[in-house]
Design an enzyme around this catalytic site. Structure first.
Site, PDB file in Angstrom:
ATOM      1  N   ASN A 136     -11.689  -3.003  -1.440  1.00 37.04           N
ATOM      2  CA  ASN A 136     -10.565  -3.118  -0.521  1.00 37.04           C
ATOM      3  C   ASN A 136     -11.004  -3.661   0.832  1.00 37.04           C
ATOM      4  O   ASN A 136     -10.757  -4.809   1.161  1.00 37.04           O
ATOM      5  CB  ASN A 136      -9.900  -1.753  -0.335  1.00 37.04           C
ATOM      6  CG  ASN A 136      -9.007  -1.723   0.890  1.00 37.04           C
ATOM      7  OD1 ASN A 136      -8.168  -2.602   1.059  1.00 37.04           O
ATOM      8  ND2 ASN A 136      -9.188  -0.756   1.767  1.00 37.04           N
ATOM      9  N   GLU A 137     -11.689  -2.842   1.590  1.00 42.83           N
ATOM     10  CA  GLU A 137     -12.044  -3.182   2.970  1.00 42.83           C
ATOM     11  C   GLU A 137     -13.498  -2.770   3.181  1.00 42.83           C
ATOM     12  O   GLU A 137     -13.840  -2.124   4.162  1.00 42.83           O
ATOM     13  CB  GLU A 137     -11.103  -2.442   3.925  1.00 42.83           C
ATOM     14  CG  GLU A 137     -11.071  -2.990   5.332  1.00 42.83           C
ATOM     15  CD  GLU A 137     -10.030  -2.269   6.166  1.00 42.83           C
ATOM     16  OE1 GLU A 137      -9.188  -2.951   6.772  1.00 42.83           O
ATOM     17  OE2 GLU A 137     -10.038  -1.017   6.214  1.00 42.83           O
TER      18      GLU A 137
ATOM     19  N   GLU B 148       0.858  -1.182   0.000  1.00 42.87           N
ATOM     20  CA  GLU B 148       0.000   0.000   0.000  1.00 42.87           C
ATOM     21  C   GLU B 148       0.890   1.226   0.000  1.00 42.87           C
ATOM     22  O   GLU B 148       1.917   1.261   0.686  1.00 42.87           O
ATOM     23  CB  GLU B 148      -0.923   0.029   1.214  1.00 42.87           C
ATOM     24  CG  GLU B 148      -1.795   1.277   1.247  1.00 42.87           C
ATOM     25  CD  GLU B 148      -2.908   1.243   2.275  1.00 42.87           C
ATOM     26  OE1 GLU B 148      -3.745   2.158   2.265  1.00 42.87           O
ATOM     27  OE2 GLU B 148      -2.942   0.297   3.082  1.00 42.87           O
TER      28      GLU B 148
ATOM     29  N   CYS C 270      -6.539   1.674   1.397  1.00 47.97           N
ATOM     30  CA  CYS C 270      -7.501   2.768   1.331  1.00 47.97           C
ATOM     31  C   CYS C 270      -7.293   3.689   0.136  1.00 47.97           C
ATOM     32  O   CYS C 270      -8.236   4.376  -0.272  1.00 47.97           O
ATOM     33  CB  CYS C 270      -7.447   3.566   2.630  1.00 47.97           C
ATOM     34  SG  CYS C 270      -7.955   2.612   4.077  1.00 47.97           S
TER      35      CYS C 270
END
Length: 654
Positions: free
Chosen positions: A369-370, A23, A230
């Site tokens: 992603n999340e 990331e 993120c």
């Protein structure tokens, strides 16, 4: 303590199970793995402000640049009008009123040069009203540590002054740290500059910082998930990572602010932090990520935005019924074509033009992603739409779902209910991405976490790390104690290799003094890089997974009561028994290994990571906690040092 080795085989271990998650956090890309030394090379940086749902930027196109003053100060203007390209419309117009005037770049905390090492300097320039040549140099405290002359291209007055690209090699005369990059003019006049670059000549593939690349390659990772995290989502949808803007010529990649530029903002600091100029040049883009995977032997696992900005930081989204949602799905389909399409397809041809006519080896995609399900986010509807479109065109593609940001909330339970209900559909979801940043004690207490998981949907332990402590810029958070807890937990992950098929520590990189998040696997500054104890745990697992587990038959529970955490596997290719053992005791322990009748053991090779629980590596002591290796004939016992993780490979004659 005794461990009876079974002569039965357990479950297959997925090839390449232990991998990496990259990331762009902690200056991992620009200022890190991407070897570019110049900061704000295209004069596009912005200054970032805001809080959840209210982010904004201010233009700061001259960030990192300043006029030199030794010969008087020239005029710095950041302009647009006739740009090098539309993606990055601003550039520097420098006007010198006297010979020798110029401008410098701060290069983060200053350039670090090594004596006799070469550096490739390139830039675009247009002679607006200038008849002289240029000098490129590296300077500190009035001393020059390397310079090169640049002969400029001039045309007759009244002719079109075009942008021209210049490149020179600069050789360092001596070691230096904290120096400035300088371009100066021979005489008065006005010159326009853009895309000013300085790369070490030893950058791997002309892209990757060599020491960081070698640390990655040394892990022997099975896969690489990229580029986040993120940043895939962005603080706003406008700020999201668009992979199509990260390919093609680097000069044509649109600069973007980084989601982590506003990490830690609050009313007391005016919604503005020391990382407010954390921007992305996208010089490290999707082509480079695929290339990196190929070079380190890892399967690529790109992650896609599903029409949601970061659910932590934003309320922005595109509804699945909105025609604009189709852009997100089309981006997924086009990405597969970019990676795997023939050289005569629209996106495959771009890959070929960039230097890779053959397809990349892409088999997995991360859908979101999340993300987690809410009545607003409707993540499950989004996943269904992506799955349908991707599998209609690419039926064999393995898709990774999301269980949300934790493994304790209703978000997590709702996600698993969704994937289990859909599991009757073949290939609906290959694996569900689980994230957990927890105290070391949690890892020790949950080595059985996956023992009772259903086996029909697999797990990707996508982001995990032990956090003895957390915060910004804390290299001392990466303790041996935390790493041992991770190693203990991974014994349970490996034992359950029929459900956990992918696992990666996070975050991967942190630049000292530029880190928004701690702990991290690899720390570095401008001079050097080092692996943390967690790095060595990942390396030990990555190199020693075996092909099939050996049933423990409950023995791990009794050992766990003694704070010994063990798992056993077989490497059927090399006829080796692999024993992994964590000793979370202050004293030495002896583990007696009882082999099945008829098995004969030969030599034993061992890797050992040991020390004090609070030990950590740092720039000053990068090898305080380091991997040790030794060999001996197997004598029936395995000695476990205090506070240690040991991997033993025992050759077998079966």
């Amino acid at each position: 303590m005794r461990l009876q080795i079974s002569d039965k085989k357990g479950v297959p271990v997925a090839d390449g199970m232990i991998g990496l998650f990259f990331e762009d956090i902690n200056y991992a890309a620009d200022g890190g793995l991407y070897a570019e030394l110049i900061e704000n090379r295209s004069f596009e940086f912005v200054d970032c402000y805001g809080d959840k749902g209210d982010y904004y930027t201010k233009a700061d196109y001259g960030y990192g640049w300043a006029a030199t003053k030794e010969c008087g100060e020239g005029r710095m203007e950041y302009v647009s009008g006739s740009p090098l390209g539309r993606a990055n419309p601003h550039y520097l117009r420098f006007t010198a009123t006297a010979a020798g005037q110029g401008f410098s770049n701060q290069a983060y905390r200053g350039l670090y040069l090594e004596k006799d090492k070469e550096y490739r300097v390139s830039f675009y320039a247009r002679m607006a009203s200038y008849a002289g040549d240029l000098k490129v140099s590296v300077q500190k405290d009035g001393q020059c540590y390397g310079e090169a002359r640049v002969s400029c291209i001039h045309v007759e007055k009244g002719s079109w002054q075009k942008w021209n690209r210049y490149e020179v090699m600069l050789t360092a005369r001596a070691d230096t740290k904290g120096a400035l990059f300088v371009i100066s003019l021979d005489e008065p006049g006005a010159v326009e500059f853009d895309f000013i670059s300085m790369m070490p000549a030893d950058a791997v593939a002309g892209v990757f910082r060599k020491d960081l690349f070698e640390l990655l390659k040394g892990l022997h990772p099975g896969f690489l998930r990229f580029p986040g995290g993120c940043i895939i989502e962005g603080d706003t949808l406008e700020n999201r990572y668009r992979w199509k803007e990260s390919v093609g010529r680097p000069e044509g990649r649109r600069s973007n602010f980084n989601r982590w530029a506003v990490h830690g903002t609050n009313e007391e600091n005016g919604w503005h932090t020391q990382y407010a100029h954390y921007n992305q040049t996208l010089g490290l883009g999707y082509y480079e990520y695929f290339l990196l995977c190929e070079m380190i032997g890892a399967q690529p696992l790109p992650v896609l935005n599903v029409g949601l900005a970061c659910q932590y930081q934003s309320y922005e989204l595109v509804e699945p019924e909105d025609p604009a949602f189709s852009e997100f799905i089309q981006d997924a389909l086009d990405l597969v074509e970019f990676a795997t399409g023939a050289a005569d397809t629209p996106w495959g041809s771009l890959r070929a033009k960039m230097g890779h006519p053959a397809p990349f080896d892409l088999h997995m995609l991360g859908i979101g992603n999340e993300q987690w399900e809410t009545k607003e986010s409707r993540f499950f509807d989004r996943y269904r739409a992506f799955e349908k479109a991707i599998h209609e065109k690419y039926p064999e593609m393995k898709l990774i779902g999301s269980a949300g940001p934790d493994i304790t909330s209703d978000h997590y339970r709702d996600a698993w209910k969704f994937y289990q209900e859909e599991a009757k559909r073949e290939n609906f979801c290959y694996a569900v991405d689980e994230h957990y940043y927890v105290k070391p004690e949690w890892f020790y207490a949950h080595t059985d976490f996956y023992d009772n998981y259903p086996r029909n949907v697999k797990v990707f332990s996508g982001e995990y790390a032990a956090h003895p402590t957390s915060g910004m810029n804390l290299p001392d958070a990466n303790t041996l104690g935390g790493a041992l807890a991770e190693a203990a937990f991974l014994t349970g992950v490996e034992r359950n290799a029929d459900v956990v098929v992918l696992a990666s520590y996070a975050p991967l990189f942190a630049r000292v003094g530029y880190a928004q998040w701690s702990p991290d696997m690899i720390w570095f500054d401008e001079t050097c890089a080092y692996g943390t104890p967690s790095y060595y745990v990942q390396k030990m697992y990555g190199e020693n997974m075996g092909t099939v587990t050996v049933p423990m038959d409950g023995q791990e529970k009794a050992l766990r009561a003694e704070e010994i955490y063990v798992n056993v596997s077989l490497d059927e290719k090399n006829n080796e028994l692999i024993v992994k053992a964590v000793n979370h005791n202050a004293g030495q322990k002896e583990l007696e290994l009882s082999l099945p009748e008829g098995w004969k053991a030969g030599q034993m090779s061992m890797q050992v990571l040991a020390g004090q629980e609070a030990d950590y590596n740092c720039i000053e002591e990068p090898h305080k906690v380091a991997l040790r290796e030794k060999k001996a004939d197997f004598g029936g016992t395995l000695g476990l040092e205090p506070m240690s993780f040991t991997v033993a490979r025992i050759s077998l004659v079966l």
